[in-house]
Design a protein around this motif. Structure first.
Motif, mmCIF file in Angstrom:
data_model
loop_
_atom_site.group_PDB
_atom_site.id
_atom_site.type_symbol
_atom_site.label_atom_id
_atom_site.label_comp_id
_atom_site.label_asym_id
_atom_site.label_seq_id
_atom_site.Cartn_x
_atom_site.Cartn_y
_atom_site.Cartn_z
ATOM 1 N N TYR A 171 -5.887 -10.360 -4.093
ATOM 2 C CA TYR A 171 -4.794 -10.013 -5.144
ATOM 3 C C TYR A 171 -3.564 -9.440 -4.823
ATOM 4 C CZ TYR A 171 -5.776 -5.262 -3.627
ATOM 5 O OH TYR A 171 -6.147 -3.691 -2.984
ATOM 6 N N TYR A 172 -3.448 -9.022 -3.217
ATOM 7 C CA TYR A 172 -2.483 -8.702 -2.773
ATOM 8 C C TYR A 172 -1.156 -9.833 -2.788
ATOM 9 C CZ TYR A 172 -0.009 -5.864 0.945
ATOM 10 O OH TYR A 172 0.937 -5.002 1.574
ATOM 11 N N SER A 173 -1.549 -10.879 -2.398
ATOM 12 C CA SER A 173 -0.629 -12.235 -2.587
ATOM 13 C C SER A 173 -0.233 -12.382 -4.134
ATOM 14 C CB SER A 173 -1.338 -13.226 -2.237
ATOM 15 O OG SER A 173 -0.577 -14.382 -2.736
ATOM 16 N N GLY A 202 0.645 -1.093 0.118
ATOM 17 C CA GLY A 202 0.076 -0.011 -0.146
ATOM 18 C C GLY A 202 0.970 1.305 0.088
ATOM 19 N N ASN A 203 2.224 1.275 0.798
ATOM 20 C CA ASN A 203 2.849 2.413 0.921
ATOM 21 C C ASN A 203 3.724 2.729 -0.434
ATOM 22 O OD1 ASN A 203 2.323 0.833 3.397
ATOM 23 N ND2 ASN A 203 3.133 3.006 4.501
ATOM 24 N N ILE A 204 4.325 1.350 -0.775
ATOM 25 C CA ILE A 204 5.318 1.522 -1.532
ATOM 26 C C ILE A 204 4.871 1.048 -2.956
ATOM 27 C CG2 ILE A 204 7.674 0.374 -2.276
ATOM 28 C CD1 ILE A 204 7.899 -0.009 0.967
ATOM 29 N N GLY A 213 -10.535 -1.029 9.148
ATOM 30 C CA GLY A 213 -11.723 -1.065 8.189
ATOM 31 C C GLY A 213 -12.017 -2.478 7.949
ATOM 32 N N MET A 214 -11.213 -3.438 8.631
ATOM 33 C CA MET A 214 -11.401 -4.779 8.288
ATOM 34 C C MET A 214 -11.135 -6.015 9.275
ATOM 35 S SD MET A 214 -8.044 -6.058 6.099
ATOM 36 C CE MET A 214 -8.214 -7.546 7.182
ATOM 37 N N GLY A 215 -10.710 -5.360 10.584
ATOM 38 C CA GLY A 215 -10.545 -6.200 11.508
ATOM 39 C C GLY A 215 -9.384 -6.800 11.602
ATOM 40 N N ALA A 216 -8.387 -6.164 10.740
ATOM 41 C CA ALA A 216 -7.082 -6.751 11.149
ATOM 42 C C ALA A 216 -6.313 -6.250 12.692
ATOM 43 C CB ALA A 216 -6.095 -6.542 10.057
ATOM 44 N N ILE A 217 -6.384 -4.853 12.680
ATOM 45 C CA ILE A 217 -6.015 -4.512 13.600
ATOM 46 C C ILE A 217 -6.705 -4.590 14.779
ATOM 47 C CG2 ILE A 217 -5.731 -1.908 14.848
ATOM 48 C CD1 ILE A 217 -3.876 -2.401 12.404
ATOM 49 N N PHE A 249 -7.477 4.165 4.503
ATOM 50 C CA PHE A 249 -7.984 2.943 5.271
ATOM 51 C C PHE A 249 -6.961 1.716 4.924
ATOM 52 C CE2 PHE A 249 -12.087 5.160 5.678
ATOM 53 C CZ PHE A 249 -12.516 4.406 6.922
ATOM 54 N N PHE A 250 -6.673 1.438 3.446
ATOM 55 C CA PHE A 250 -5.950 0.456 2.921
ATOM 56 C C PHE A 250 -4.566 0.358 3.485
ATOM 57 C CE2 PHE A 250 -2.991 -1.813 0.085
ATOM 58 C CZ PHE A 250 -3.817 -2.815 -0.090
ATOM 59 N N THR A 251 -3.875 1.617 3.724
ATOM 60 C CA THR A 251 -2.680 1.667 4.048
ATOM 61 C C THR A 251 -2.593 1.597 5.384
ATOM 62 O OG1 THR A 251 -0.466 2.931 3.821
ATOM 63 C CG2 THR A 251 -2.561 4.240 4.173
ATOM 64 N N LEU A 252 -3.371 1.912 6.210
ATOM 65 C CA LEU A 252 -3.525 1.933 7.880
ATOM 66 C C LEU A 252 -3.779 0.478 8.256
ATOM 67 C CD1 LEU A 252 -4.594 5.381 9.093
ATOM 68 C CD2 LEU A 252 -2.219 4.481 8.858
ATOM 69 N N SER A 253 -4.316 -0.436 7.211
ATOM 70 C CA SER A 253 -4.941 -1.751 7.628
ATOM 71 C C SER A 253 -6.062 -1.737 8.390
ATOM 72 C CB SER A 253 -3.985 -2.599 8.247
ATOM 73 O OG SER A 253 -2.585 -2.455 7.668
ATOM 74 N N LEU A 301 0.361 -11.016 6.547
ATOM 75 C CA LEU A 301 -0.095 -11.594 7.861
ATOM 76 C C LEU A 301 -1.115 -10.903 8.710
ATOM 77 C CD1 LEU A 301 3.490 -11.876 9.444
ATOM 78 C CD2 LEU A 301 2.202 -13.566 8.012
ATOM 79 N N GLY A 302 -1.415 -9.799 8.605
ATOM 80 C CA GLY A 302 -2.586 -8.911 9.145
ATOM 81 C C GLY A 302 -3.772 -8.880 8.265
ATOM 82 N N LEU A 303 -3.606 -9.355 6.925
ATOM 83 C CA LEU A 303 -4.793 -9.447 6.265
ATOM 84 C C LEU A 303 -5.433 -11.003 6.636
ATOM 85 C CD1 LEU A 303 -3.315 -7.954 2.820
ATOM 86 C CD2 LEU A 303 -5.722 -7.499 3.916
ATOM 87 N N VAL A 304 -4.521 -11.940 6.655
ATOM 88 C CA VAL A 304 -5.076 -13.227 6.817
ATOM 89 C C VAL A 304 -5.447 -13.500 8.338
ATOM 90 C CG1 VAL A 304 -3.064 -14.494 7.090
ATOM 91 C CG2 VAL A 304 -4.670 -15.756 5.891
HETATM 92 N N1 PHE Z 1 -1.783 -1.698 4.906
HETATM 93 C C1 PHE Z 1 -1.136 -2.820 4.137
HETATM 94 C C2 PHE Z 1 -0.431 -2.257 2.969
HETATM 95 O O1 PHE Z 1 -0.368 -0.856 3.138
HETATM 96 C C3 PHE Z 1 -2.246 -3.530 3.496
HETATM 97 C C4 PHE Z 1 -3.294 -4.097 4.510
HETATM 98 C C5 PHE Z 1 -4.536 -3.870 4.667
HETATM 99 C C6 PHE Z 1 -2.701 -4.921 5.591
HETATM 100 C C7 PHE Z 1 -5.407 -4.186 5.522
HETATM 101 C C8 PHE Z 1 -3.614 -5.625 6.517
HETATM 102 C C9 PHE Z 1 -4.933 -5.310 6.388
HETATM 103 O O2 PHE Z 1 -0.022 -2.593 2.053
#
Ligand code: PHE
Length: 465
Positions: free
Chosen positions: A118-120, A37-39, A245-249, A239-243, A336-339
């Protein structure tokens, strides 16, 4: 269903174990936040949305929306100490509302599964590029050659499938080992290494001779060119970059020791994540301009422009390899955070061992990943709504599911949970607490709804009088 044990002081404990220290938690959340997300994504989305104005809106979204949502997620997670679905159900009842809040948790688990699919695949690209770099593929290569390398790579479905398989394997391997032995060990080493590598690259980009144009592109804002669609993209990116909005955190928060300050930890993570995105932009845009490339190049930006730039610098093979190793590490800790939410849910719901759950969830995601694999070759011509199937999965998850579930999570924390519960988790009713409550009750929900409705055209244009 497995339920968390209760410790001596009557507080719940997580059955998945706990982070060994505050630092371990910060590293884990930072590892999850800092990723593709950042890079990979931030530079190409900023490039496609015109730079400066987009970057400023993104920064506003990070601090005014992302950070309060993150704090809400951690506090909910730590209070419930279960997987996001069970935690939302439990707290929903406990706070006198309803166990139907579990659907918010489920939305998050689903978003994580879809994003990882898709991230994978993109994580697989980074792996492949480590090998391409080491073998000197890009040394002295022309723009056409580097572009052709990328398109020939992405047009081969089996190469993408192979790399995607490897990347999923790495992810499942670490998750299967559990919180302390797996996640924590991985991030302890990867996050500091990542920072060090980024700074090395910054030194190079400063010397590229185009540092000024890169900075100007990122920070000179032309708000007239900004559409509501770009604003939604900026919010989705926050949202995406901070992880969030999906329960990862929320899942990571469940393993957080009682005494750690949620506000302090969130601030550290938000600053680190934003810093690294800006750093990535400062590394990438000057190199883009130094080589006469186009910042709006899309998902290939990092994979085309950087190898080209690296191919023409002294020590390029070394720096390119370093860069893609860094990107793979960043992607890995985020995966790891996504899964994790889905795995924790599987462990608790189906009473599976962690390893079994990791393999089951990983296999489902692996299969779903083929939608993205084929989006770059076999079905690349099939476009609808936002573009290819991959573009649509990305739009649906980042711009719809994350903001929607973030909205509901904050409403839950700030409106449904009673003041005592939230202030207990956030360490008393001081200024920090009041700021969080104000942002989480009013600013974040109104902003999310407004931007979303504007972007999908439900709210009419305001006729400026
Ligand atoms: N924040 C991660 C990124 O910037 C993606 C991500 C989203 C990871 C949601 C965990 C949960 O690449």
């Amino acid at each position: 269903m497995l339920t968390p044990e209760t410790s001596d002081n009557g507080k719940r404990k997580s059955l998945h174990g706990h982070w060994s220290s505050r630092m371990a938690f910060i590293l884990a959340v930072t590892g999850s936040a800092v990723g593709l997300g950042n890079i990979w994504k931030f530079p190409y989305i900023a490039g496609q949305n015109g730079g400066g104005a987009f970057v400023l809106v993104y920064l506003l979204c990070v601090f005014l929306i992302g950070m309060p949502v993150m704090m809400s997620e951690i506090l909910i997670g730590r209070r419930g100490r279960r997987n996001p679905v069970a935690t939302m159900a439990l707290l929903g009842k406990e706070e006198g509302s309803s166990s139907h809040w579990k659907w918010v948790g489920s939305l998050g688990v689903l978003a994580g599964v879809l994003i990882l699919s898709y991230y994978s695949v993109i994580g697989g690209w980074t792996l492949a590029y480590v090998f391409k770099s080491v073998s000197g593929t890009f040394t002295g290569a022309s723009a056409t050659a580097v572009g052709a390398e990328f398109s020939s790579f992405t047009s081969s479905w089996w190469k993408l499938a192979l790399c995607h398989t490897f990347f999923m394997g790495l992810t499942v391997f670490v998750v299967a080992r559990g919180v302390e032995r797996g996640l924590e060990k991985a991030v302890r080493f990867m996050v500091p290494a990542l920072l060090l590598l980024m700074f090395t690259l910054l030194g190079y980009s400063i010397n590229s001779g185009h540092f000024g144009s890169g900075v100007a592109f990122m920070f000179s804002a032309d708000f007239d060119a900004l559409t509501w669609d770009s604003v939604l993209a900026a919010m989705g990116q926050a949202f995406f970059t901070l992880s969030v909005g999906m329960g990862a955190i929320m899942a990571y928060g469940a393993y957080l020791p009682e005494e750690t300050s949620i506000t302090g930890a969130s601030a550290a993570v938000v600053i680190a994540d934003t810093g690294i995105a800006i750093l990535a932009g400062l590394v990438i845009f000057p190199l883009v301009f130094a080589n006469g490339l186009d910042p709006a190049d899309g998902p290939g930006l990092v994979f085309v422009t950087l190898p080209l730039a690296f191919g023409h610098m002294t020590g390029g093979t070394f720096f390119a390899t370093l860069f893609f190793v860094l990107l793979t590490f960043a992607a890995w800790t985020s995966a790891l955070g996504l899964v994790e939410p889905a795995v924790a849910w599987c462990v608790e719901h189906f009473k599976r061992s962690r390893a079994e759950a990791a393999v089951i969830v990983g296999s489902v995601i692996w299969v779903l990943g083929f939608a993205t694999v084929f989006s770059f070759n076999a079905i690349s011509g099939v476009t609808f709504f936002r573009g290819t199937l991959f573009d649509n999965i990305d739009y649906l998850t980042s711009n719809v599911m994350l903001p929607l579930s973030g909205l509901l999570i904050t409403i839950f924390a700030a409106w449904v949970m009673c003041r005592n519960s939230t202030s207990e988790e956030l360490g008393g009713a001081g200024t920090g607490y009041r700021v969080w409550r104000f942002l989480a009750r009013f600013v974040a929900p109104v902003a999310i709804l407004f931007v979303f409705l504007k972007a999908i055209g439900v709210l009419p244009e305001m006729s400026g009088g």
